[in-house]
Design a protein around this motif. Structure first.
Motif, PDB file in Angstrom:
ATOM      1  N   ARG A  61       0.819  -1.219   0.000  1.00  0.00           N
ATOM      2  CA  ARG A  61       0.000   0.000   0.000  1.00  0.00           C
ATOM      3  C   ARG A  61       0.849   1.263   0.000  1.00  0.00           C
ATOM      4  NH1 ARG A  61      -3.359  -2.237   4.925  1.00  0.00           N
ATOM      5  NH2 ARG A  61      -4.433  -3.919   3.870  1.00  0.00           N
ATOM      6  N   SER A  62       2.112   1.106   0.275  1.00  0.00           N
ATOM      7  CA  SER A  62       3.007   2.247   0.416  1.00  0.00           C
ATOM      8  C   SER A  62       3.468   2.746  -0.952  1.00  0.00           C
ATOM      9  CB  SER A  62       4.219   1.832   1.255  1.00  0.00           C
ATOM     10  OG  SER A  62       5.146   2.867   1.322  1.00  0.00           O
ATOM     11  N   ASP A  63       3.834   4.029  -1.011  1.00  0.00           N
ATOM     12  CA  ASP A  63       4.320   4.580  -2.275  1.00  0.00           C
ATOM     13  C   ASP A  63       5.836   4.808  -2.265  1.00  0.00           C
ATOM     14  OD1 ASP A  63       4.281   6.679  -0.514  1.00  0.00           O
ATOM     15  OD2 ASP A  63       3.217   8.063  -1.822  1.00  0.00           O
ATOM     16  N   ILE A  64       6.552   4.041  -1.467  1.00  0.00           N
ATOM     17  CA  ILE A  64       8.012   4.127  -1.503  1.00  0.00           C
ATOM     18  C   ILE A  64       8.515   3.423  -2.763  1.00  0.00           C
ATOM     19  CG2 ILE A  64       8.306   4.371   0.984  1.00  0.00           C
ATOM     20  CD1 ILE A  64       8.914   1.466   1.206  1.00  0.00           C
ATOM     21  N   SER A  65       9.764   3.620  -3.101  1.00  0.00           N
ATOM     22  CA  SER A  65      10.309   3.097  -4.345  1.00  0.00           C
ATOM     23  C   SER A  65      10.301   1.563  -4.379  1.00  0.00           C
ATOM     24  CB  SER A  65      11.733   3.613  -4.560  1.00  0.00           C
ATOM     25  OG  SER A  65      12.617   2.999  -3.637  1.00  0.00           O
ATOM     26  N   ASP A  66      10.205   1.040  -5.582  1.00  0.00           N
ATOM     27  CA  ASP A  66      10.196  -0.415  -5.752  1.00  0.00           C
ATOM     28  C   ASP A  66      11.494  -1.047  -5.258  1.00  0.00           C
ATOM     29  OD1 ASP A  66       7.633  -0.415  -6.791  1.00  0.00           O
ATOM     30  OD2 ASP A  66       8.301  -0.411  -8.880  1.00  0.00           O
ATOM     31  N   ALA A  67      12.616  -0.352  -5.445  1.00  0.00           N
ATOM     32  CA  ALA A  67      13.907  -0.886  -4.997  1.00  0.00           C
ATOM     33  C   ALA A  67      13.926  -1.061  -3.480  1.00  0.00           C
ATOM     34  CB  ALA A  67      15.044   0.031  -5.438  1.00  0.00           C
ATOM     35  N   VAL A  68      13.392  -0.094  -2.760  1.00  0.00           N
ATOM     36  CA  VAL A  68      13.344  -0.170  -1.299  1.00  0.00           C
ATOM     37  C   VAL A  68      12.363  -1.262  -0.873  1.00  0.00           C
ATOM     38  CG1 VAL A  68      12.702   1.086   0.804  1.00  0.00           C
ATOM     39  CG2 VAL A  68      14.143   2.174  -0.924  1.00  0.00           C
ATOM     40  N   LYS A  69      11.229  -1.331  -1.542  1.00  0.00           N
ATOM     41  CA  LYS A  69      10.263  -2.396  -1.245  1.00  0.00           C
ATOM     42  C   LYS A  69      10.906  -3.771  -1.407  1.00  0.00           C
ATOM     43  CE  LYS A  69       5.932  -0.085  -2.434  1.00  0.00           C
ATOM     44  NZ  LYS A  69       4.763  -0.078  -3.336  1.00  0.00           N
ATOM     45  N   MET A  70      11.675  -3.939  -2.485  1.00  0.00           N
ATOM     46  CA  MET A  70      12.315  -5.221  -2.744  1.00  0.00           C
ATOM     47  C   MET A  70      13.328  -5.571  -1.651  1.00  0.00           C
ATOM     48  SD  MET A  70      14.354  -6.530  -6.121  1.00  0.00           S
ATOM     49  CE  MET A  70      12.899  -6.263  -7.121  1.00  0.00           C
ATOM     50  N   GLN A  71      14.108  -4.590  -1.227  1.00  0.00           N
ATOM     51  CA  GLN A  71      15.097  -4.837  -0.171  1.00  0.00           C
ATOM     52  C   GLN A  71      14.417  -5.233   1.136  1.00  0.00           C
ATOM     53  OE1 GLN A  71      18.413  -1.856   0.045  1.00  0.00           O
ATOM     54  NE2 GLN A  71      17.259  -0.954  -1.649  1.00  0.00           N
ATOM     55  N   PHE A  72      13.343  -4.538   1.481  1.00  0.00           N
ATOM     56  CA  PHE A  72      12.598  -4.832   2.702  1.00  0.00           C
ATOM     57  C   PHE A  72      12.011  -6.240   2.626  1.00  0.00           C
ATOM     58  CE2 PHE A  72       8.631  -4.433   5.286  1.00  0.00           C
ATOM     59  CZ  PHE A  72       9.194  -4.074   6.501  1.00  0.00           C
ATOM     60  N   SER A  73      11.411  -6.582   1.503  1.00  0.00           N
ATOM     61  CA  SER A  73      10.837  -7.916   1.317  1.00  0.00           C
ATOM     62  C   SER A  73      11.915  -8.991   1.396  1.00  0.00           C
ATOM     63  CB  SER A  73      10.135  -8.007  -0.040  1.00  0.00           C
ATOM     64  OG  SER A  73       9.071  -7.113  -0.113  1.00  0.00           O
ATOM     65  N   ARG A  74      13.054  -8.709   0.804  1.00  0.00           N
ATOM     66  CA  ARG A  74      14.158  -9.673   0.816  1.00  0.00           C
ATOM     67  C   ARG A  74      14.667  -9.904   2.240  1.00  0.00           C
ATOM     68  NH1 ARG A  74      18.214  -7.555  -2.900  1.00  0.00           N
ATOM     69  NH2 ARG A  74      16.509  -7.595  -4.372  1.00  0.00           N
ATOM     70  N   SER A  75      14.666  -8.862   3.058  1.00  0.00           N
ATOM     71  CA  SER A  75      15.101  -9.021   4.445  1.00  0.00           C
ATOM     72  C   SER A  75      14.178  -9.962   5.206  1.00  0.00           C
ATOM     73  CB  SER A  75      15.145  -7.661   5.151  1.00  0.00           C
ATOM     74  OG  SER A  75      16.162  -6.854   4.619  1.00  0.00           O
TER      75      SER A  75
END
Length: 142
Positions: A61-75
């Motif tokens: 739901r957040s509008d942060i960048s896809d790159a940051v979303k991917m890093q968070f998900s990967r963690s």
């Protein structure tokens, strides 16, 4: 006739590879998250999956960048073994803390979430980087 003198040019310096080095906000964010995740998995294991799925749902739901979303998900794929250092801007990192806090509140209640996040901030405040970047700045979106 003599051959022309050989001129040997000095070797060109090799430019170092450009890598994204973590800065103080990213290091502090990682420290807060590592401490909080460690506590969840150590003392509230039954809530860990709820926090994980809630965080990923809020992330979408957040509008942060896809790159940051991917890093968070990967963690979240290896939460106990990740450094949780995310290469994002300070506002994005604060948003990730908010996302984590919302899911933590749903799993453990507001008081439990406050306590766990507070201990994460306290752990990060002990780091030398906290002299340059206070962990409390990541709580701006709460």
């Amino acid at each position: 006739m003599a051959p022309p003198p050989v001129v040997v040019a000095p070797p060109l310096p090799v430019a170092p590879a450009v890598t994204a080095m973590p800065q103080d906000p990213q290091i502090i964010y990682g420290a807060v998250m590592r401490a909080a995740i460690m506590e969840i998995y150590q003392y509230h294991r039954e809530a860990a999956d709820t926090v994980w799925t809630g965080s990923l749902t809020e992330l979408e739901r957040s509008d942060i960048s896809d790159a940051v979303k991917m890093q968070f998900s990967r963690s979240w794929m290896r939460p106990m073994n990740d450094d949780w250092v995310v290469q994002g801007m300070t506002l994005e990192l604060a948003e990730l803390i908010r996302i984590f806090f919302v899911s933590l509140s749903k799993a453990l209640g507001r008081v439990g979430a406050d306590q766990i996040l507070g201990r994460g901030v306290a752990a990060a405040e002990k780091m030398p980087e906290a002299r340059k970047f206070s962990p409390k700045r990541l709580l701006s979106s709460l």
